[in-house]
Design a protein around this motif. Structure first.
Motif, PDB file in Angstrom:
ATOM      1  N   TRP A  24      34.749  46.107  33.785  1.00 37.15           N
ATOM      2  CA  TRP A  24      34.535  47.533  34.088  1.00 37.15           C
ATOM      3  C   TRP A  24      32.850  47.602  33.794  1.00 37.15           C
ATOM      4  CZ3 TRP A  24      37.562  46.166  30.222  1.00 37.15           C
ATOM      5  CH2 TRP A  24      37.043  46.498  28.845  1.00 37.15           C
ATOM      6  N   ASP A  25      32.187  46.810  33.025  1.00 36.35           N
ATOM      7  CA  ASP A  25      30.849  47.109  32.975  1.00 36.35           C
ATOM      8  C   ASP A  25      30.340  45.783  32.792  1.00 36.35           C
ATOM      9  OD1 ASP A  25      31.612  46.433  30.204  1.00 36.35           O
ATOM     10  OD2 ASP A  25      31.149  48.232  29.144  1.00 36.35           O
ATOM     11  N   GLU A  26      28.909  45.777  32.208  1.00 32.93           N
ATOM     12  CA  GLU A  26      28.109  44.482  32.035  1.00 32.93           C
ATOM     13  C   GLU A  26      28.792  43.824  30.878  1.00 32.93           C
ATOM     14  OE1 GLU A  26      23.588  42.961  31.809  1.00 32.93           O
ATOM     15  OE2 GLU A  26      24.165  44.953  31.822  1.00 32.93           O
ATOM     16  N   ALA A  27      29.037  44.252  29.969  1.00 34.30           N
ATOM     17  CA  ALA A  27      29.736  43.789  28.681  1.00 34.30           C
ATOM     18  C   ALA A  27      30.951  42.888  28.938  1.00 34.30           C
ATOM     19  CB  ALA A  27      29.848  44.454  27.517  1.00 34.30           C
ATOM     20  N   SER A  28      31.940  43.646  29.565  1.00 36.16           N
ATOM     21  CA  SER A  28      33.261  43.073  30.006  1.00 36.16           C
ATOM     22  C   SER A  28      32.864  41.871  30.915  1.00 36.16           C
ATOM     23  CB  SER A  28      34.072  44.145  30.600  1.00 36.16           C
ATOM     24  OG  SER A  28      33.415  44.741  31.685  1.00 36.16           O
ATOM     25  N   PHE A  29      31.926  41.967  31.812  1.00 35.36           N
ATOM     26  CA  PHE A  29      31.762  40.943  32.775  1.00 35.36           C
ATOM     27  C   PHE A  29      31.235  39.660  32.065  1.00 35.36           C
ATOM     28  CE2 PHE A  29      29.552  38.134  35.646  1.00 35.36           C
ATOM     29  CZ  PHE A  29      30.037  38.291  36.944  1.00 35.36           C
ATOM     30  N   ASP A  30      30.290  39.895  31.159  1.00 34.78           N
ATOM     31  CA  ASP A  30      29.870  38.704  30.390  1.00 34.78           C
ATOM     32  C   ASP A  30      30.924  38.174  29.472  1.00 34.78           C
ATOM     33  OD1 ASP A  30      27.272  39.134  31.562  1.00 34.78           O
ATOM     34  OD2 ASP A  30      26.691  40.351  29.813  1.00 34.78           O
ATOM     35  N   ALA A  31      31.713  39.066  29.064  1.00 38.31           N
ATOM     36  CA  ALA A  31      32.892  38.454  28.095  1.00 38.31           C
ATOM     37  C   ALA A  31      33.840  37.716  28.715  1.00 38.31           C
ATOM     38  CB  ALA A  31      33.405  39.668  27.208  1.00 38.31           C
ATOM     39  N   GLU A  32      34.153  37.866  30.004  1.00 35.50           N
ATOM     40  CA  GLU A  32      35.199  37.369  30.810  1.00 35.50           C
ATOM     41  C   GLU A  32      34.646  36.019  31.638  1.00 35.50           C
ATOM     42  OE1 GLU A  32      38.530  37.658  30.762  1.00 35.50           O
ATOM     43  OE2 GLU A  32      38.022  39.492  29.180  1.00 35.50           O
ATOM     44  N   ILE A  33      33.525  36.116  32.192  1.00 34.32           N
ATOM     45  CA  ILE A  33      33.020  35.160  33.064  1.00 34.32           C
ATOM     46  C   ILE A  33      32.084  34.328  32.453  1.00 34.32           C
ATOM     47  CG2 ILE A  33      31.725  34.877  35.363  1.00 34.32           C
ATOM     48  CD1 ILE A  33      34.591  36.464  35.472  1.00 34.32           C
ATOM     49  N   ALA A  34      32.306  32.954  32.523  1.00 31.90           N
ATOM     50  CA  ALA A  34      31.589  31.889  31.832  1.00 31.90           C
ATOM     51  C   ALA A  34      29.773  31.899  32.426  1.00 31.90           C
ATOM     52  CB  ALA A  34      31.900  30.630  32.299  1.00 31.90           C
ATOM     53  N   SER A  35      28.862  31.511  31.475  1.00 29.00           N
ATOM     54  CA  SER A  35      27.626  31.793  31.857  1.00 29.00           C
ATOM     55  C   SER A  35      27.338  30.775  32.655  1.00 29.00           C
ATOM     56  CB  SER A  35      26.783  31.403  30.699  1.00 29.00           C
ATOM     57  OG  SER A  35      27.032  30.271  30.186  1.00 29.00           O
ATOM     58  N   ASP A  36      27.864  29.708  33.351  1.00 33.21           N
ATOM     59  CA  ASP A  36      27.690  28.817  34.421  1.00 33.21           C
ATOM     60  C   ASP A  36      28.298  28.860  35.576  1.00 33.21           C
ATOM     61  OD1 ASP A  36      29.838  27.910  33.281  1.00 33.21           O
ATOM     62  OD2 ASP A  36      29.161  25.681  33.185  1.00 33.21           O
ATOM     63  N   PHE A  37      29.109  29.963  35.671  1.00 38.75           N
ATOM     64  CA  PHE A  37      30.229  30.257  36.736  1.00 38.75           C
ATOM     65  C   PHE A  37      29.333  30.460  38.197  1.00 38.75           C
ATOM     66  CE2 PHE A  37      32.605  33.269  39.510  1.00 38.75           C
ATOM     67  CZ  PHE A  37      33.870  32.479  39.549  1.00 38.75           C
ATOM     68  N   ARG A  38      30.119  29.977  39.194  1.00 40.02           N
ATOM     69  CA  ARG A  38      29.710  29.914  40.323  1.00 40.02           C
ATOM     70  C   ARG A  38      30.781  30.074  41.423  1.00 40.02           C
ATOM     71  NH1 ARG A  38      25.317  25.078  40.315  1.00 40.02           N
ATOM     72  NH2 ARG A  38      23.664  26.351  39.405  1.00 40.02           N
ATOM     73  N   GLU A  39      30.726  30.705  42.363  1.00 38.38           N
ATOM     74  CA  GLU A  39      31.840  30.829  43.363  1.00 38.38           C
ATOM     75  C   GLU A  39      31.361  30.365  44.623  1.00 38.38           C
ATOM     76  OE1 GLU A  39      35.125  32.838  44.828  1.00 38.38           O
ATOM     77  OE2 GLU A  39      34.632  32.702  42.777  1.00 38.38           O
ATOM     78  N   ILE A  40      32.638  29.622  45.325  1.00 41.64           N
ATOM     79  CA  ILE A  40      32.230  29.374  46.665  1.00 41.64           C
ATOM     80  C   ILE A  40      33.216  30.275  47.752  1.00 41.64           C
ATOM     81  CG2 ILE A  40      32.673  27.237  48.478  1.00 41.64           C
ATOM     82  CD1 ILE A  40      32.318  25.379  45.683  1.00 41.64           C
ATOM     83  N   GLY A  41      32.599  30.912  48.498  1.00 45.60           N
ATOM     84  CA  GLY A  41      33.288  31.986  49.043  1.00 45.60           C
ATOM     85  C   GLY A  41      34.017  31.074  50.461  1.00 45.60           C
ATOM     86  N   ALA A  42      34.995  31.766  51.058  1.00 47.37           N
ATOM     87  CA  ALA A  42      35.532  31.452  52.085  1.00 47.37           C
ATOM     88  C   ALA A  42      34.781  30.765  53.046  1.00 47.37           C
ATOM     89  CB  ALA A  42      36.618  32.360  52.915  1.00 47.37           C
ATOM     90  N   SER A  43      33.567  31.233  53.392  1.00 45.50           N
ATOM     91  CA  SER A  43      32.674  30.511  54.425  1.00 45.50           C
ATOM     92  C   SER A  43      31.924  29.423  53.768  1.00 45.50           C
ATOM     93  CB  SER A  43      31.565  31.478  54.695  1.00 45.50           C
ATOM     94  OG  SER A  43      30.681  31.592  53.468  1.00 45.50           O
ATOM     95  N   GLY A  44      32.368  28.986  52.714  1.00 45.76           N
ATOM     96  CA  GLY A  44      31.688  27.746  52.156  1.00 45.76           C
ATOM     97  C   GLY A  44      30.366  27.909  51.398  1.00 45.76           C
ATOM     98  N   SER A  45      29.878  29.213  51.512  1.00 45.07           N
ATOM     99  CA  SER A  45      28.935  29.537  50.857  1.00 45.07           C
ATOM    100  C   SER A  45      28.893  29.680  49.258  1.00 45.07           C
ATOM    101  CB  SER A  45      28.096  31.065  51.210  1.00 45.07           C
ATOM    102  OG  SER A  45      27.796  31.125  52.744  1.00 45.07           O
ATOM    103  N   CYS A  46      27.898  29.198  48.563  1.00 40.95           N
ATOM    104  CA  CYS A  46      27.908  29.211  47.042  1.00 40.95           C
ATOM    105  C   CYS A  46      27.187  30.418  46.381  1.00 40.95           C
ATOM    106  CB  CYS A  46      27.448  28.156  46.599  1.00 40.95           C
ATOM    107  SG  CYS A  46      27.733  27.440  44.887  1.00 40.95           S
ATOM    108  N   TYR A  47      27.624  31.138  45.548  1.00 45.33           N
ATOM    109  CA  TYR A  47      27.088  32.072  45.016  1.00 45.33           C
ATOM    110  C   TYR A  47      26.864  32.114  43.355  1.00 45.33           C
ATOM    111  CZ  TYR A  47      28.409  34.195  49.496  1.00 45.33           C
ATOM    112  OH  TYR A  47      28.547  34.434  50.682  1.00 45.33           O
TER     113      TYR A  47
END
Length: 66
Positions: A24-47
């Motif tokens: 719900w905010d920056e602190a909760s994002f940082d607590a839940e998502i690894a610092s080296d996280f990357r996402e590969i979208g349905a299009s194959g793009s990497c974010y």
């Protein structure tokens, strides 16, 4: 039955970016998502993590390639 409980737990968390009870905010994002996280979208793009964070927390919607 521990495996069933774990599977249910993971299934609930899978759409984590669409779940305001978890992020719900920056602190909760940082607590839940690894610092080296990357996402590969349905299009194959990497974010990169920061682009995802910006979108999830209501910032800009332009992603940055990995």
């Amino acid at each position: 039955m521990i495996a069933d409980d774990l599977a249910a737990f993971l299934a609930r968390r899978e759409p984590i970016f669409h779940n305001p009870e978890v992020i719900w905010d920056e602190a909760s994002f940082d607590a839940e998502i690894a610092s080296d996280f990357r996402e590969i979208g349905a299009s194959g793009s990497c974010y990169e993590r920061q682009a995802i964070k910006d979108v999830v927390l209501g910032g800009h919607t332009r992603g940055f390639p990995c």
